[in-house]
Scaffold this motif. Structure first.
Motif, PDB file in Angstrom:
ATOM      1  N   UNK A  66      -2.910   1.997  -2.031  1.00  0.00           N
ATOM      2  CA  UNK A  66      -1.817   2.666  -2.734  1.00  0.00           C
ATOM      3  C   UNK A  66      -2.345   3.777  -3.642  1.00  0.00           C
ATOM      4  N   UNK A  67      -1.456   4.670  -4.027  1.00  0.00           N
ATOM      5  CA  UNK A  67      -1.811   5.671  -5.029  1.00  0.00           C
ATOM      6  C   UNK A  67      -1.464   5.110  -6.400  1.00  0.00           C
ATOM      7  N   UNK A  68      -2.200   5.539  -7.395  1.00  0.00           N
ATOM      8  CA  UNK A  68      -1.930   5.095  -8.766  1.00  0.00           C
ATOM      9  C   UNK A  68      -0.902   6.026  -9.391  1.00  0.00           C
ATOM     10  N   UNK A  69       0.248   5.458  -9.736  1.00  0.00           N
ATOM     11  CA  UNK A  69       1.306   6.257 -10.351  1.00  0.00           C
ATOM     12  C   UNK A  69       0.995   6.558 -11.808  1.00  0.00           C
ATOM     13  N   UNK A  70       0.505   5.554 -12.533  1.00  0.00           N
ATOM     14  CA  UNK A  70       0.223   5.729 -13.955  1.00  0.00           C
ATOM     15  C   UNK A  70      -0.713   4.614 -14.410  1.00  0.00           C
ATOM     16  N   UNK A  71      -1.575   4.922 -15.367  1.00  0.00           N
ATOM     17  CA  UNK A  71      -2.438   3.929 -15.990  1.00  0.00           C
ATOM     18  C   UNK A  71      -1.965   3.690 -17.416  1.00  0.00           C
ATOM     19  N   UNK A 108      -6.262  -5.633 -11.958  1.00  0.00           N
ATOM     20  CA  UNK A 108      -5.983  -4.985 -10.675  1.00  0.00           C
ATOM     21  C   UNK A 108      -6.530  -3.572 -10.637  1.00  0.00           C
ATOM     22  N   UNK A 109      -7.199  -3.242  -9.538  1.00  0.00           N
ATOM     23  CA  UNK A 109      -7.602  -1.867  -9.255  1.00  0.00           C
ATOM     24  C   UNK A 109      -7.547  -1.665  -7.752  1.00  0.00           C
ATOM     25  N   UNK A 110      -7.868  -0.482  -7.288  1.00  0.00           N
ATOM     26  CA  UNK A 110      -7.735  -0.172  -5.863  1.00  0.00           C
ATOM     27  C   UNK A 110      -8.724  -0.930  -4.991  1.00  0.00           C
ATOM     28  N   UNK A 111      -9.763  -1.498  -5.585  1.00  0.00           N
ATOM     29  CA  UNK A 111     -10.726  -2.272  -4.802  1.00  0.00           C
ATOM     30  C   UNK A 111     -10.105  -3.544  -4.237  1.00  0.00           C
ATOM     31  N   UNK A 129       0.803  -1.218   0.000  1.00  0.00           N
ATOM     32  CA  UNK A 129       0.000   0.000   0.000  1.00  0.00           C
ATOM     33  C   UNK A 129       0.839   1.272   0.000  1.00  0.00           C
ATOM     34  N   UNK A 130       2.065   1.201   0.495  1.00  0.00           N
ATOM     35  CA  UNK A 130       2.901   2.401   0.549  1.00  0.00           C
ATOM     36  C   UNK A 130       3.652   2.663  -0.758  1.00  0.00           C
ATOM     37  N   UNK A 131       3.501   1.787  -1.720  1.00  0.00           N
ATOM     38  CA  UNK A 131       4.201   1.940  -2.996  1.00  0.00           C
ATOM     39  C   UNK A 131       3.222   2.395  -4.081  1.00  0.00           C
ATOM     40  N   UNK A 132       3.630   3.299  -4.972  1.00  0.00           N
ATOM     41  CA  UNK A 132       2.753   3.688  -6.091  1.00  0.00           C
ATOM     42  C   UNK A 132       2.501   2.492  -6.999  1.00  0.00           C
ATOM     43  N   UNK A 178       3.484  -3.448  -9.566  1.00  0.00           N
ATOM     44  CA  UNK A 178       2.271  -3.976 -10.163  1.00  0.00           C
ATOM     45  C   UNK A 178       1.775  -5.192  -9.417  1.00  0.00           C
ATOM     46  N   UNK A 179       0.496  -5.488  -9.558  1.00  0.00           N
ATOM     47  CA  UNK A 179      -0.089  -6.729  -9.066  1.00  0.00           C
ATOM     48  C   UNK A 179      -0.728  -7.406 -10.258  1.00  0.00           C
ATOM     49  N   UNK A 180      -0.452  -8.689 -10.448  1.00  0.00           N
ATOM     50  CA  UNK A 180      -0.804  -9.347 -11.697  1.00  0.00           C
ATOM     51  C   UNK A 180      -1.022 -10.840 -11.484  1.00  0.00           C
TER      52      UNK A 180
END
Length: 287
Positions: free
Chosen positions: A207-212, A196-199, A183-186, A230-232
């Motif tokens: 976490x904050x979204x760094x880029x889409x 993957x999304x914030x849900x 959560x502490x990493x973009x 990333x989470x994948x």
């Protein structure tokens, strides 16, 4: 200047290879001739179909839409020109991310052994429906819920998630990774066809979204550069290994369902056989 089927073949080859020079080598043409043919096609359709850079070529938004039409036209032309009227065209399997992961090779090998007269053509397409609604593919391997009408799905398997971490990150030294640790990493997310999304972070800090991004290539590029993590699905590590990215298991992340999806009106004679074979392979490997 007349645009013909050879222009479409060259365009599809350039997309498949991601490079004009590789397309030229594959088609035994000079690179300048390939570039000229692509430019002729773009002038004819009055649209820029390819983005060109030092890294290669990729389709523009217009190019992605044109790709489906070009592929359908080439397939129809080849079918019409075959002397064997009983020949079954290739079964086109679309995917947007990682195909069937580690099961992919065994499925293709088994199919070839049992059905040598019907080719299976695996196609990576940057399309949430795996090329189904555009008619680019006959069946798709999908990791997001189907949204189109007239589509059927069959659950193939459930796939664990992993974290994609840039080389040198402190996370690579952790013995066990959980979602709160990330959560502490973009975050770098694929908002087009990713899973993957914030849900995913239901409780506590997100976490904050760094880029889409909208392709796995861009997703990996940003992670390798340290822009974010990333989470994948775990199959990404098998299908898309990267020397500057480590894929680490996440202990508490829910798995990703992997489906075979097809249109109800698809009449390819090998479709049902392929679906059953894929299900059998997964069942045998997981026993």
């Amino acid at each position: 200047m007349t645009v013909g089927i050879h222009h479409l073949r060259t365009f599809l080859m350039a997309i498949d290879e991601g490079s004009i020079s590789k397309a030229a080598a594959r088609s035994h043409m000079a690179q300048s001739a390939v570039s000229r043919r692509l430019a002729e096609l773009e002038r004819h359709v009055k649209q820029l179909l390819l983005e060109r850079s030092a890294e290669g070529v990729r389709p523009t938004v217009a190019g992605k839409m044109f790709c489906a039409k070009a592929d359908a036209a080439v397939t129809a032309f080849d079918d019409a020109m075959r002397s064997d009227a009983h020949h079954v065209r290739a079964l086109r399997i679309g995917y947007a991310w990682s195909a069937a992961g580690a099961y992919t090779s065994e499925i293709l090998r088994r199919w070839q052994d049992l059905n040598p007269d019907v080719m299976v053509r695996l196609k990576r397409v940057d399309d949430p429906t795996g090329g189904l609604t555009s008619g680019l593919c006959d069946v798709a391997i999908m990791r997001i819920p189907t949204q189109g009408r007239g589509l059927h799905e069959e659950l193939l398997f459930m796939e664990p998630r992993v974290a994609a971490i840039p080389a040198g990150s402190p996370l690579t030294g952790k013995g066990e990774i959980r979602l709160p640790d990330l959560a502490e990493y973009p975050l770098v997310i694929n908002s087009f066809s990713g899973t993957t999304n914030l849900e995913l972070w239901r409780d506590g800090r997100k976490p904050v979204v760094a880029v889409e991004v909208d392709t796995i290539d861009d997703w990996q590029t940003y992670i390798a550069a340290g822009v974010g993590i990333g989470v994948t699905p775990a199959s990404t590590a098998w299908m898309h290994p990267h020397s500057e990215i480590s894929y680490l298991p996440i202990q508490d992340a829910p798995p990703v369902p992997v489906y075979l999806v097809w249109a109800s009106n698809n009449q390819h004679p090998a479709l049902r056989s392929f679906i059953q074979l894929a299900l059998n392979v997964v069942a045998e490997v997981t026993e």
